[in-house]
Design a protein around this motif. Sequence first.
Motif, PDB file in Angstrom:
ATOM      1  N   LEU A  71       0.828  -1.206   0.000  1.00 29.11           N
ATOM      2  CA  LEU A  71       0.000   0.000   0.000  1.00 29.11           C
ATOM      3  C   LEU A  71       0.866   1.261   0.000  1.00 29.11           C
ATOM      4  O   LEU A  71       0.533   2.252  -0.653  1.00 29.11           O
ATOM      5  N   GLY A  72       1.982   1.214   0.709  1.00 28.51           N
ATOM      6  CA  GLY A  72       2.915   2.347   0.723  1.00 28.51           C
ATOM      7  C   GLY A  72       3.470   2.637  -0.656  1.00 28.51           C
ATOM      8  O   GLY A  72       3.532   3.793  -1.085  1.00 28.51           O
ATOM      9  N   LYS A  73       3.861   1.586  -1.368  1.00 29.37           N
ATOM     10  CA  LYS A  73       4.358   1.765  -2.743  1.00 29.37           C
ATOM     11  C   LYS A  73       3.269   2.346  -3.634  1.00 29.37           C
ATOM     12  O   LYS A  73       3.536   3.199  -4.475  1.00 29.37           O
ATOM     13  N   GLN A  74       2.046   1.875  -3.439  1.00 31.21           N
ATOM     14  CA  GLN A  74       0.925   2.348  -4.256  1.00 31.21           C
ATOM     15  C   GLN A  74       0.736   3.857  -4.098  1.00 31.21           C
ATOM     16  O   GLN A  74       0.641   4.571  -5.088  1.00 31.21           O
ATOM     17  N   VAL A  75       0.682   4.356  -2.861  1.00 29.07           N
ATOM     18  CA  VAL A  75       0.447   5.790  -2.672  1.00 29.07           C
ATOM     19  C   VAL A  75       1.665   6.623  -3.052  1.00 29.07           C
ATOM     20  O   VAL A  75       1.524   7.743  -3.547  1.00 29.07           O
ATOM     21  N   GLU A  76       2.861   6.079  -2.887  1.00 27.75           N
ATOM     22  CA  GLU A  76       4.056   6.802  -3.326  1.00 27.75           C
ATOM     23  C   GLU A  76       4.086   6.942  -4.845  1.00 27.75           C
ATOM     24  O   GLU A  76       4.471   7.991  -5.361  1.00 27.75           O
ATOM     25  N   GLU A  77       3.675   5.902  -5.553  1.00 26.23           N
ATOM     26  CA  GLU A  77       3.631   5.976  -7.017  1.00 26.23           C
ATOM     27  C   GLU A  77       2.586   6.988  -7.489  1.00 26.23           C
ATOM     28  O   GLU A  77       2.827   7.745  -8.418  1.00 26.23           O
ATOM     29  N   VAL A  78       1.430   7.005  -6.831  1.00 27.16           N
ATOM     30  CA  VAL A  78       0.364   7.939  -7.204  1.00 27.16           C
ATOM     31  C   VAL A  78       0.840   9.383  -7.047  1.00 27.16           C
ATOM     32  O   VAL A  78       0.539  10.235  -7.875  1.00 27.16           O
ATOM     33  N   LEU A  79       1.611   9.644  -5.986  1.00 25.17           N
ATOM     34  CA  LEU A  79       2.077  11.005  -5.730  1.00 25.17           C
ATOM     35  C   LEU A  79       3.474  11.277  -6.282  1.00 25.17           C
ATOM     36  O   LEU A  79       3.989  12.379  -6.148  1.00 25.17           O
ATOM     37  N   ASP A  80       4.073  10.264  -6.894  1.00 23.92           N
ATOM     38  CA  ASP A  80       5.414  10.387  -7.465  1.00 23.92           C
ATOM     39  C   ASP A  80       6.423  10.843  -6.408  1.00 23.92           C
ATOM     40  O   ASP A  80       7.212  11.753  -6.642  1.00 23.92           O
ATOM     41  N   THR A  81       6.373  10.209  -5.240  1.00 22.12           N
ATOM     42  CA  THR A  81       7.310  10.573  -4.170  1.00 22.12           C
ATOM     43  C   THR A  81       8.421   9.554  -3.979  1.00 22.12           C
ATOM     44  O   THR A  81       9.347   9.811  -3.216  1.00 22.12           O
ATOM     45  N   ALA A  82       8.354   8.425  -4.656  1.00 25.92           N
ATOM     46  CA  ALA A  82       9.356   7.387  -4.462  1.00 25.92           C
ATOM     47  C   ALA A  82      10.748   7.872  -4.859  1.00 25.92           C
ATOM     48  O   ALA A  82      11.738   7.555  -4.210  1.00 25.92           O
ATOM     49  N   GLU A  83      10.849   8.644  -5.897  1.00 31.59           N
ATOM     50  CA  GLU A  83      12.146   9.101  -6.395  1.00 31.59           C
ATOM     51  C   GLU A  83      12.271  10.621  -6.354  1.00 31.59           C
ATOM     52  O   GLU A  83      13.012  11.202  -7.132  1.00 31.59           O
ATOM     53  N   VAL A  84      11.556  11.295  -5.452  1.00 27.33           N
ATOM     54  CA  VAL A  84      11.599  12.747  -5.389  1.00 27.33           C
ATOM     55  C   VAL A  84      13.008  13.206  -4.986  1.00 27.33           C
ATOM     56  O   VAL A  84      13.684  12.554  -4.203  1.00 27.33           O
ATOM     57  N   SER A  85      13.430  14.312  -5.557  1.00 28.69           N
ATOM     58  CA  SER A  85      14.787  14.808  -5.331  1.00 28.69           C
ATOM     59  C   SER A  85      14.748  16.178  -4.668  1.00 28.69           C
ATOM     60  O   SER A  85      13.921  17.024  -5.008  1.00 28.69           O
TER      61      SER A  85
END
Length: 182
Positions: A71-85
């Motif tokens: 679920l964490g990966k899902q919401v990070e992908e939706v908000l594009d925060t997984a690879e935020v710089s």
Amino acid sequence: MAILDDEFMRRQPRPLRRSIVLCCVSVFSIALAAGCTNEPGGPTGPSASESSPGQQGADPSEASARAEKKLGKQVEEVLDTAEVSDGDPTFVEAGLERVSDGFHTEPELIRGRSYKLAVACAGKGKISLSVVLNDRVRQTVQCDGVPLRLRITASAAKARIVTEGIPGVTGMVAWRLDKADR
């Protein structure tokens, strides 16, 4: 009468008794160490077939951790925060929490500047989102993985953004705050 010294007067432990005691202590120590392991197939650990995903008897905390990670990966992908710089000039902050923990953040903002806040919750139930600048804005967010997007204008140097789980909620919540285009 002669006094005999040391060797003959002190009581000496019997070599056989000492060996038996040392042997018993060693065996007990090994048994205790082996009994305290949680290795799969060990005396107290699940067997390999019990610990595989989706099998009956799997550890509930492991299944819960896997579900939270998904679920964490899902919401990070939706908000594009997984690879935020941090090199992104519009990025202010982002985060991920369990909905039961909620998140509490107080970002420092530039007065009069507009920002984009996105909050996504994945799981079951709903959360309450509060954004406090000078006034409080409160919204309910469904934990369906669809982001709620708000445009806010900073009227104070600090904002307070808080989520709280509504009873019965489970899952993960993520947020992202960016500077809006002028």
